[in-house]
Scaffold this motif. Structure first.
Motif, PDB file in Angstrom:
ATOM      1  N   SER A 192       4.506   7.308  -9.007  1.00  0.00           N
ATOM      2  CA  SER A 192       4.190   5.893  -8.848  1.00  0.00           C
ATOM      3  C   SER A 192       5.284   5.285  -7.983  1.00  0.00           C
ATOM      4  O   SER A 192       6.451   5.671  -8.088  1.00  0.00           O
ATOM      5  N   GLN A 201       2.554  13.993 -10.237  1.00  0.00           N
ATOM      6  CA  GLN A 201       2.078  12.635  -9.975  1.00  0.00           C
ATOM      7  C   GLN A 201       3.286  11.718  -9.821  1.00  0.00           C
ATOM      8  O   GLN A 201       4.339  11.954 -10.404  1.00  0.00           O
ATOM      9  N   SER A 253       0.852  -1.187   0.000  1.00  0.00           N
ATOM     10  CA  SER A 253       0.000   0.000   0.000  1.00  0.00           C
ATOM     11  C   SER A 253       0.890   1.239   0.000  1.00  0.00           C
ATOM     12  O   SER A 253       2.055   1.176   0.385  1.00  0.00           O
ATOM     13  N   ALA A 309      -1.921   6.808   6.135  1.00  0.00           N
ATOM     14  CA  ALA A 309      -2.826   7.742   5.448  1.00  0.00           C
ATOM     15  C   ALA A 309      -3.691   6.957   4.465  1.00  0.00           C
ATOM     16  O   ALA A 309      -3.274   5.927   3.937  1.00  0.00           O
ATOM     17  N   THR A 310      -4.898   7.416   4.222  1.00  0.00           N
ATOM     18  CA  THR A 310      -5.834   6.671   3.385  1.00  0.00           C
ATOM     19  C   THR A 310      -5.578   6.808   1.885  1.00  0.00           C
ATOM     20  O   THR A 310      -6.147   6.069   1.096  1.00  0.00           O
ATOM     21  N   THR A 311      -4.746   7.758   1.476  1.00  0.00           N
ATOM     22  CA  THR A 311      -4.402   7.918   0.057  1.00  0.00           C
ATOM     23  C   THR A 311      -2.891   8.106  -0.067  1.00  0.00           C
ATOM     24  O   THR A 311      -2.192   8.293   0.925  1.00  0.00           O
ATOM     25  N   GLY A 312      -2.417   8.101  -1.287  1.00  0.00           N
ATOM     26  CA  GLY A 312      -1.008   8.364  -1.547  1.00  0.00           C
ATOM     27  C   GLY A 312      -0.705   9.839  -1.738  1.00  0.00           C
ATOM     28  O   GLY A 312       0.432  10.211  -2.026  1.00  0.00           O
ATOM     29  N   ASP A 313      -1.716  10.692  -1.578  1.00  0.00           N
ATOM     30  CA  ASP A 313      -1.511  12.133  -1.766  1.00  0.00           C
ATOM     31  C   ASP A 313      -0.690  12.717  -0.619  1.00  0.00           C
ATOM     32  O   ASP A 313      -0.866  12.336   0.540  1.00  0.00           O
ATOM     33  N   HIS A 369       1.095   5.296   1.234  1.00  0.00           N
ATOM     34  CA  HIS A 369       0.517   6.280   2.141  1.00  0.00           C
ATOM     35  C   HIS A 369       1.268   7.594   1.987  1.00  0.00           C
ATOM     36  O   HIS A 369       2.476   7.643   2.165  1.00  0.00           O
ATOM     37  N   GLY A 370       0.556   8.647   1.660  1.00  0.00           N
ATOM     38  CA  GLY A 370       1.193   9.941   1.454  1.00  0.00           C
ATOM     39  C   GLY A 370       1.273  10.758   2.724  1.00  0.00           C
ATOM     40  O   GLY A 370       0.286  10.930   3.429  1.00  0.00           O
TER      41      GLY A 370
END
Length: 190
Positions: free
Chosen positions: A186, A184, A40, A48-52, A42-43
């Motif tokens: 990856s 962005q 996963s 964290a719930t997103t990679g942001d 995590h940002g």
């Protein structure tokens, strides 16, 4: 019959001439790999719930960025991979970040991020944002347009931290205003 033979001959000649217009000058060889490793992303904070990731650079006087190439306001951030007990994110896996060159704010000449806030609406002028790989020794600026991947970090305890910095970089005598940009990324696992 002669008319049909003439038409066929003309079509064949047109087809032959058409292919020469598309002669290749070279080949781009592309390779890749899909892996079974699943970590996963995590940002900004573990879990964290997103990679942001949100990075707030400090307010800096424009006078500190008075000539091209000056930097200021270096601010660290991290991208977290995996989580404790996340068995799909195997220990020993190498994790790195690949910033996507197709991100619209990337300046293909400097490799930095352009300011998305127009000068006409209060945006700072002659300033960009530079991203650096804090895992590299010494910390190294990343050319976001031509970059490969960040320095790999080894997953341990099913987690890894990938550290970076963001900072202002002038492209001339910077003018007062706000800065807003984005890129962005990856996560690469191998």
């Amino acid at each position: 019959m002669k008319k049909q033979s003439l038409i066929i001959a003309l079509l064949a000649a047109a087809g032959f001439m058409g292919t020469s217009a598309f002669a290749a000058d070279g080949t781009v060889n592309i390779t890749g790999e899909l892996t079974a490793v699943t970590c996963s992303v995590h940002g900004g904070t573990p879990g964290a719930t997103t990679g942001d990731v949100d990075v707030t650079l400090p307010p800096i006087p424009a006078a500190k960025l008075d000539v091209a190439g000056k930097t200021a306001g270096s601010t660290g951030y991290k991208i977290y991979v995996g989580a404790t007990g996340e068995t799909g994110c195997a220990d020993g896996t190498h994790a790195s970040v690949h910033y996507e060159a197709s991100s619209p704010a990337i300046d293909s000449v400097t490799g930095n991020l352009k300011n998305n806030t127009p000068v006409a609406t209060g945006g700072a002028d002659l300033v960009q944002v530079q991203i650096s790989d804090a895992s590299a020794t010494p910390t190294a600026p990343i050319n976001l347009f031509t970059n490969t991947n960040s320095t790999p970090v080894v997953v341990s305890g099913n987690t890894a931290e990938l550290p970076f910095t963001a900072q202002y970089i002038s492209t001339g005598a910077a003018k007062v205003g706000t800065v807003d940009t984005a890129v962005q990324y990856s996560v690469v696992l191998n």
